[in-house]
Write an enzyme that holds these catalytic residues in place. Structure first.
Site, PDB file in Angstrom:
ATOM      1  N   GLU A 125      27.409  55.095  46.432  1.00 54.01           N
ATOM      2  CA  GLU A 125      27.789  56.411  45.928  1.00 54.01           C
ATOM      3  C   GLU A 125      27.374  57.537  46.874  1.00 54.01           C
ATOM      4  O   GLU A 125      26.423  57.417  47.653  1.00 54.01           O
ATOM      5  CB  GLU A 125      27.167  56.639  44.545  1.00 54.01           C
ATOM      6  CG  GLU A 125      27.434  57.983  43.904  1.00 54.01           C
ATOM      7  CD  GLU A 125      28.905  58.327  43.658  1.00 54.01           C
ATOM      8  OE1 GLU A 125      29.690  58.349  44.639  1.00 54.01           O
ATOM      9  OE2 GLU A 125      29.258  58.602  42.510  1.00 54.01           O
ATOM     10  N   THR A 145      26.478  53.521  32.352  1.00 50.35           N
ATOM     11  CA  THR A 145      25.028  53.328  32.367  1.00 50.35           C
ATOM     12  C   THR A 145      24.420  54.344  31.403  1.00 50.35           C
ATOM     13  O   THR A 145      25.104  55.257  30.939  1.00 50.35           O
ATOM     14  CB  THR A 145      24.443  53.584  33.774  1.00 50.35           C
ATOM     15  OG1 THR A 145      24.536  54.984  34.060  1.00 50.35           O
ATOM     16  CG2 THR A 145      25.161  52.779  34.850  1.00 50.35           C
ATOM     17  N   ARG A 200      25.034  48.616  39.268  1.00 50.53           N
ATOM     18  CA  ARG A 200      26.085  48.949  38.297  1.00 50.53           C
ATOM     19  C   ARG A 200      27.471  48.581  38.799  1.00 50.53           C
ATOM     20  O   ARG A 200      28.350  48.240  38.010  1.00 50.53           O
ATOM     21  CB  ARG A 200      26.004  50.419  37.887  1.00 50.53           C
ATOM     22  CG  ARG A 200      26.159  51.433  39.011  1.00 50.53           C
ATOM     23  CD  ARG A 200      25.802  52.835  38.514  1.00 50.53           C
ATOM     24  NE  ARG A 200      25.963  53.881  39.510  1.00 50.53           N
ATOM     25  CZ  ARG A 200      25.020  54.312  40.324  1.00 50.53           C
ATOM     26  NH1 ARG A 200      23.805  53.771  40.284  1.00 50.53           N
ATOM     27  NH2 ARG A 200      25.259  55.303  41.177  1.00 50.53           N
ATOM     28  N   ARG A 233      36.172  51.887  39.071  1.00 45.48           N
ATOM     29  CA  ARG A 233      34.870  52.516  38.826  1.00 45.48           C
ATOM     30  C   ARG A 233      33.993  51.581  38.006  1.00 45.48           C
ATOM     31  O   ARG A 233      34.449  50.903  37.085  1.00 45.48           O
ATOM     32  CB  ARG A 233      35.064  53.834  38.074  1.00 45.48           C
ATOM     33  CG  ARG A 233      33.770  54.617  37.927  1.00 45.48           C
ATOM     34  CD  ARG A 233      33.982  55.935  37.234  1.00 45.48           C
ATOM     35  NE  ARG A 233      32.712  56.652  37.142  1.00 45.48           N
ATOM     36  CZ  ARG A 233      32.501  57.684  36.355  1.00 45.48           C
ATOM     37  NH1 ARG A 233      33.474  58.148  35.582  1.00 45.48           N
ATOM     38  NH2 ARG A 233      31.321  58.266  36.330  1.00 45.48           N
ATOM     39  N   HIS A 234      32.713  51.566  38.330  1.00 44.34           N
ATOM     40  CA  HIS A 234      31.748  50.750  37.586  1.00 44.34           C
ATOM     41  C   HIS A 234      31.692  51.175  36.116  1.00 44.34           C
ATOM     42  O   HIS A 234      32.106  52.274  35.742  1.00 44.34           O
ATOM     43  CB  HIS A 234      30.357  50.867  38.213  1.00 44.34           C
ATOM     44  CG  HIS A 234      29.783  52.245  38.128  1.00 44.34           C
ATOM     45  ND1 HIS A 234      29.255  52.771  36.977  1.00 44.34           N
ATOM     46  CD2 HIS A 234      29.677  53.221  39.063  1.00 44.34           C
ATOM     47  CE1 HIS A 234      28.835  54.003  37.189  1.00 44.34           C
ATOM     48  NE2 HIS A 234      29.088  54.304  38.461  1.00 44.34           N
ATOM     49  N   GLY A 235      31.140  50.298  35.278  1.00 47.10           N
ATOM     50  CA  GLY A 235      30.976  50.595  33.857  1.00 47.10           C
ATOM     51  C   GLY A 235      29.873  51.616  33.599  1.00 47.10           C
ATOM     52  O   GLY A 235      29.152  52.035  34.507  1.00 47.10           O
ATOM     53  N   TRP A 247      22.464  56.680  32.234  1.00 44.67           N
ATOM     54  CA  TRP A 247      22.550  57.983  32.900  1.00 44.67           C
ATOM     55  C   TRP A 247      23.947  58.584  32.762  1.00 44.67           C
ATOM     56  O   TRP A 247      24.083  59.780  32.567  1.00 44.67           O
ATOM     57  CB  TRP A 247      22.161  57.844  34.372  1.00 44.67           C
ATOM     58  CG  TRP A 247      20.687  57.831  34.609  1.00 44.67           C
ATOM     59  CD1 TRP A 247      19.709  57.397  33.757  1.00 44.67           C
ATOM     60  CD2 TRP A 247      20.015  58.271  35.790  1.00 44.67           C
ATOM     61  NE1 TRP A 247      18.480  57.531  34.340  1.00 44.67           N
ATOM     62  CE2 TRP A 247      18.641  58.066  35.593  1.00 44.67           C
ATOM     63  CE3 TRP A 247      20.450  58.794  36.996  1.00 44.67           C
ATOM     64  CZ2 TRP A 247      17.690  58.393  36.558  1.00 44.67           C
ATOM     65  CZ3 TRP A 247      19.507  59.114  37.966  1.00 44.67           C
ATOM     66  CH2 TRP A 247      18.140  58.916  37.741  1.00 44.67           C
ATOM     67  N   ASN A 248      24.997  57.754  32.865  1.00 51.37           N
ATOM     68  CA  ASN A 248      26.357  58.266  32.656  1.00 51.37           C
ATOM     69  C   ASN A 248      26.470  58.902  31.281  1.00 51.37           C
ATOM     70  O   ASN A 248      26.986  60.011  31.135  1.00 51.37           O
ATOM     71  CB  ASN A 248      27.409  57.152  32.717  1.00 51.37           C
ATOM     72  CG  ASN A 248      27.694  56.645  34.094  1.00 51.37           C
ATOM     73  OD1 ASN A 248      27.760  55.436  34.282  1.00 51.37           O
ATOM     74  ND2 ASN A 248      27.882  57.516  35.060  1.00 51.37           N
ATOM     75  N   GLN A 262      23.839  60.214  39.035  1.00 47.40           N
ATOM     76  CA  GLN A 262      23.150  59.000  39.472  1.00 47.40           C
ATOM     77  C   GLN A 262      22.996  58.911  40.982  1.00 47.40           C
ATOM     78  O   GLN A 262      21.964  58.470  41.467  1.00 47.40           O
ATOM     79  CB  GLN A 262      23.911  57.764  38.975  1.00 47.40           C
ATOM     80  CG  GLN A 262      23.827  57.633  37.481  1.00 47.40           C
ATOM     81  CD  GLN A 262      24.598  56.446  36.970  1.00 47.40           C
ATOM     82  OE1 GLN A 262      23.997  55.510  36.507  1.00 47.40           O
ATOM     83  NE2 GLN A 262      25.910  56.492  37.067  1.00 47.40           N
ATOM     84  N   GLY A 263      24.053  59.289  41.701  1.00 46.82           N
ATOM     85  CA  GLY A 263      23.979  59.166  43.146  1.00 46.82           C
ATOM     86  C   GLY A 263      23.570  57.766  43.560  1.00 46.82           C
ATOM     87  O   GLY A 263      24.141  56.783  43.119  1.00 46.82           O
TER      88      GLY A 263
END
Length: 193
Positions: free
Chosen positions: A78, A12, A57, A8-10, A14-15, A21-22
């Site tokens: 995503e 952001t 990301r 999984r990406h790191g 928004w996270n 995020q979609g």
């Protein structure tokens, strides 16, 4: 044997804010960049084929942990969250009329308004998965990982998931049998003095 390692990406902004995020192309935040720059892929994954979602990301995470640019595929983008993109899950779940549900109450047909269902994500992923040869690392998104791991674990989005997706871990799937290894592999970090 072909093995796929999902990462999984790191984080952001928004996270960290709990926003969905979609397909919004939100970059890693500075803290995630620093954290990921201090990690690397363990052997043999450091020499594996490297792919990522085209979203920044994910591709940036791949570059930071592998030290090289990934190939990108739209298949790894995503899940489309439609009208819910940019909103917070906690706000949606608090509104009984939103239609939002926790993942344990989805199904393969669960679809955000104007979005994409897990079944549709699987259909999109399948041609990319079928062309894999040799060990491959795919840096992608939690929605993509959930769909692949659900298939590999035989989980139908009904009740608690048999896996928990954490960051900085590789989730390995044997693509020959479409089965998941039970324990993820951590990214390497500098040893403490």
């Amino acid at each position: 044997m072909t093995r796929l390692a999902l990462l999984r990406h790191g984080h952001t902004e928004w996270n960290r804010a709990g926003r969905i995020q979609g397909r919004s192309d939100i970059p890693l935040d500075a803290e995630a960049q620093a954290e990921l720059a201090a990690t690397r892929l363990p052997a043999p994954w450091d020499a594996a084929n490297l792919w990522s979602s085209p979203l920044l990301r994910a591709s940036e995470t791949a570059r930071l942990v592998a030290g090289r640019a990934p190939q990108t595929s739209d298949a790894l983008t995503e899940m489309n969250w439609g009208d819910w993109e940019g909103l917070r899950g906690v706000d949606l779940i608090a509104d009984p009329d939103s239609g939002y549900r926790h993942i344990e109450d989805w199904s393969w047909a669960f679809r955000p308004p104007n979005g994409e269902s897990p079944a549709e994500v699987w259909t999109r992923l399948r041609p990319w998965l079928d062309q894999l040869t040799g060990d491959t690392v795919a840096v992608c998104h939690i929605g993509i990982m959930r769909v692949i791991l659900a298939r590999a674990w035989g989980w139908d989005f009904d009740g608690p998931a048999p896996f928990k997706i954490k960051r900085n871990r590789l989730y390995i799937v044997d693509m020959t049998t479409l089965t998941a290894l039970p324990d993820p592999v951590r990214l390497l970090t500098p040893e403490a003095p």
